[in-house]
Scaffold this motif. Structure first.
Motif, PDB file in Angstrom:
ATOM      1  N   MET A 108      32.854 -10.133 -62.140  1.00 51.14           N
ATOM      2  CA  MET A 108      32.401 -11.497 -62.432  1.00 51.14           C
ATOM      3  C   MET A 108      31.792 -11.581 -63.837  1.00 51.14           C
ATOM      4  O   MET A 108      32.008 -12.550 -64.566  1.00 51.14           O
TER       5      MET A 108
ATOM      6  N   ALA B 132      38.389  -7.770 -67.145  1.00 51.01           N
ATOM      7  CA  ALA B 132      38.722  -9.204 -67.175  1.00 51.01           C
ATOM      8  C   ALA B 132      40.236  -9.411 -67.295  1.00 51.01           C
ATOM      9  O   ALA B 132      40.713 -10.541 -67.185  1.00 51.01           O
TER      10      ALA B 132
ATOM     11  N   SER C  58      42.182  -8.154 -65.090  1.00 53.03           N
ATOM     12  CA  SER C  58      42.657  -7.939 -63.718  1.00 53.03           C
ATOM     13  C   SER C  58      43.344  -9.187 -63.171  1.00 53.03           C
ATOM     14  O   SER C  58      43.201 -10.275 -63.719  1.00 53.03           O
TER      15      SER C  58
ATOM     16  N   PRO D 171      44.098 -12.407 -61.455  1.00 55.13           N
ATOM     17  CA  PRO D 171      43.228 -13.538 -61.067  1.00 55.13           C
ATOM     18  C   PRO D 171      43.329 -13.928 -59.584  1.00 55.13           C
ATOM     19  O   PRO D 171      42.308 -14.264 -58.976  1.00 55.13           O
ATOM     20  N   VAL D 172      44.521 -13.879 -59.024  1.00 57.60           N
ATOM     21  CA  VAL D 172      44.680 -14.260 -57.604  1.00 57.60           C
ATOM     22  C   VAL D 172      43.953 -13.268 -56.696  1.00 57.60           C
ATOM     23  O   VAL D 172      43.220 -13.647 -55.767  1.00 57.60           O
TER      24      VAL D 172
ATOM     25  N   TRP E 144      41.422 -11.497 -57.438  1.00 59.51           N
ATOM     26  CA  TRP E 144      39.971 -11.643 -57.591  1.00 59.51           C
ATOM     27  C   TRP E 144      39.450 -12.946 -57.001  1.00 59.51           C
ATOM     28  O   TRP E 144      38.330 -12.995 -56.491  1.00 59.51           O
ATOM     29  N   ARG E 145      40.236 -13.992 -57.060  1.00 57.36           N
ATOM     30  CA  ARG E 145      39.844 -15.221 -56.356  1.00 57.36           C
ATOM     31  C   ARG E 145      39.640 -14.895 -54.876  1.00 57.36           C
ATOM     32  O   ARG E 145      38.628 -15.258 -54.259  1.00 57.36           O
TER      33      ARG E 145
ATOM     34  N   CYS F 114      36.492 -12.737 -54.177  1.00 56.87           N
ATOM     35  CA  CYS F 114      35.257 -13.532 -54.294  1.00 56.87           C
ATOM     36  C   CYS F 114      35.004 -14.348 -53.040  1.00 56.87           C
ATOM     37  O   CYS F 114      33.868 -14.430 -52.557  1.00 56.87           O
ATOM     38  N   ILE F 115      36.061 -14.977 -52.546  1.00 61.39           N
ATOM     39  CA  ILE F 115      35.887 -15.833 -51.376  1.00 61.39           C
ATOM     40  C   ILE F 115      35.639 -14.976 -50.136  1.00 61.39           C
ATOM     41  O   ILE F 115      34.756 -15.284 -49.325  1.00 61.39           O
TER      42      ILE F 115
ATOM     43  N   LEU G 297      40.198 -19.449 -59.752  1.00 61.04           N
ATOM     44  CA  LEU G 297      41.493 -19.026 -60.305  1.00 61.04           C
ATOM     45  C   LEU G 297      41.630 -19.497 -61.756  1.00 61.04           C
ATOM     46  O   LEU G 297      42.100 -18.747 -62.622  1.00 61.04           O
TER      47      LEU G 297
ATOM     48  N   PHE H 296      39.346 -17.266 -63.977  1.00 60.87           N
ATOM     49  CA  PHE H 296      39.839 -15.888 -64.094  1.00 60.87           C
ATOM     50  C   PHE H 296      41.129 -15.845 -64.925  1.00 60.87           C
ATOM     51  O   PHE H 296      41.337 -14.933 -65.720  1.00 60.87           O
TER      52      PHE H 296
END
Lengths: 294, 294
Positions: free
Chosen positions: A192, A225, A227, A229-230, A232-233, A236-237, B270, B273
């Motif tokens: 993050m 950063a 990495s 994005p999907v 990591w989304r 996070c959730i 998303l 990121f």
């Protein structure tokens, strides 16, 4: 020895597991599965898998071990779709970065926590994605955490442990909740910060110039950063409770630091920096010891 | 060609400059100066310097160029102590990470901004310190920023520029204020995040375990937390205005991100990121182009 391994999601993690087990001579046939046919064709061409099916229900047929390496957000539907097609002696494990959500997904998909499902997480990776980024040494001297539940068959856990040990990894066990807390601190929070830092700089007026004058420290600091994005989304959730707690803790730390900087409180700054340096230097030494040990 | 170079502070930066100029055949004699006799003896033994003096007033005598590479907090006193002993044709430059404070220090020490003082900053370094960590290639393909003032003699700036070019660096010029803003964003803020993260984790109950399960991403991310605490205390205080502004900007960014995580706002996560990944990937490509160019 695994007669038939199904890898659902043949990316960096799934592909590297397939390559590592093949290199160790611990697997007969490897079946790949995923949404991108192009990636599966590449996996075939690279010899990472022996054949593939785009339908998970077909891919898992007659597999001894099914390894799930898809983004966390895709797990629930995947579990529901493979459930009815698993062989009677099959066991399922995963490589997801958050364990509470996949356990919840399994309970929803199967109506209970099945004894043959062993939640797991290899603490390894790079910022790259796809089977082209996979390599057989990815897990060597890395830690893999398994989070078996009271319902999990200890024999299933032992087989998953043996699979990971064959890749050169060191396997530990902890509870689901504890895993998610530890990973929020060591992995999810740093990601993050790296995403947030790069995004904040990108949105500044002179962002081109800022990136032009960034040095090696910035490159290392922001590597994560880059990495996916999907992925990591979804992380996070899935881990929002533990991650929110860590973000709050970090925010307090940074408010204190900002106040010391504003007040030019050199004594406090020196104390914080010296404590951090000692811990970080110790962490690196500890890492070396682990590498030597293995 | 520099007949006689005085390096005040023979550490990573000062030692690497001496080595680079020696390797390029651009310097006659190199005189070292510093508080630690042990470090100076090591510098002598390693051939980084030809001789040393512990008193700066003696070290700068008859030097063409005096390079200051001490922590920012020691600059004011140092400038005052060398002023009366500089040769008439001598010029002074420095390697400090903050430029407004050294300019203020010079104004206090000399009563004006002398034409022979060229503030500078090589954007290079590692997390290690001392002459033992120095190496002649440190500045190759790295950027050096000079921040000459209206009072600065352009001939002095040109000589300092030539000195850095001889080390393989690419030299740019910008204003003092702009330098301090850019560096607050690309270097000082990331260091605060790394120090703050490691310190926050160190203070947690299960910190031993947290460090045990940290992976390669954490190692890279926190590398800069192993930097010299005294140097960073001084940088923070010297650049507290720009750094405070960047900390506030970052805090807003992280509050937004924390809210999106708490609300499971996958769309916004998303977006952030993906934007960060694109910027970071572009930065790495840009870095490669620079390296190829040189």
């Amino acid at each position: 020895m695994i007669d038939r391994l199904a890898v659902i999601g043949v990316g960096l993690i799934g592909g590297s597991l397939a390559r590592a087990l093949r290199a160790a001579g611990q697997v007969g046939e490897i079946i790949g599965c995923g949404r991108s046919q192009e990636n599966l064709e590449l996996a075939l061409e690279l010899g990472v898998i022996d054949r593939y099916a785009q339908d998970p229900a077909i891919a898992v047929r007659d597999a001894d071990i099914v390894f799930l390496a898809v983004p966390m957000g895709a797990m629930r539907e995947l579990l529901a779709s493979i459930g009815p097609h698993l062989a009677t002696n099959a066991l399922v494990t995963d490589g997801g970065s958050v364990k509470n959500s996949i356990v919840a997904d399994a309970r929803v998909a199967f109506g209970c926590m099945p004894p043959w499902f062993v939640p797991g997480h290899p603490i390894a990776g790079t910022e790259r994605s796809g089977v082209g980024a996979s390599f057989p040494e990815l897990f060597r001297q890395r830690r893999v955490i398994l989070t078996p539940l009271p319902e999990t068959d200890p024999k299933a856990t032992a087989r998953v442990r043996a699979m990971w040990q064959a890749t050169g990894a060191e396997v530990s066990e902890m509870t689901v909740a504890h895993h998610d807390e530890v990973l929020a601190a060591t992995s999810h929070l740093p990601h993050m910060l790296a995403f947030g830092l790069v995004d904040a700089l990108t949105r500044m007026d002179c962002s081109d110039e800022i990136f032009r004058y960034a040095a090696g420290g910035f490159r290392d600091f922001t590597r994560i950063a880059s990495s996916n994005p999907v992925m990591w989304r979804d992380i996070c959730i899935a881990n929002r409770d533990s991650l929110s707690a860590m973000l709050a803790r970090f925010s307090t730390e940074m408010s204190d630091l900002a106040a010391s900087i504003r007040d030019a409180d050199g004594e406090h700054l020196l104390e914080v920096f010296a404590r951090a340096k000692a811990a970080r230097d110790g962490f690196v030494d500890g890492g070396k010891s682990l590498a030597e040990h293995n």
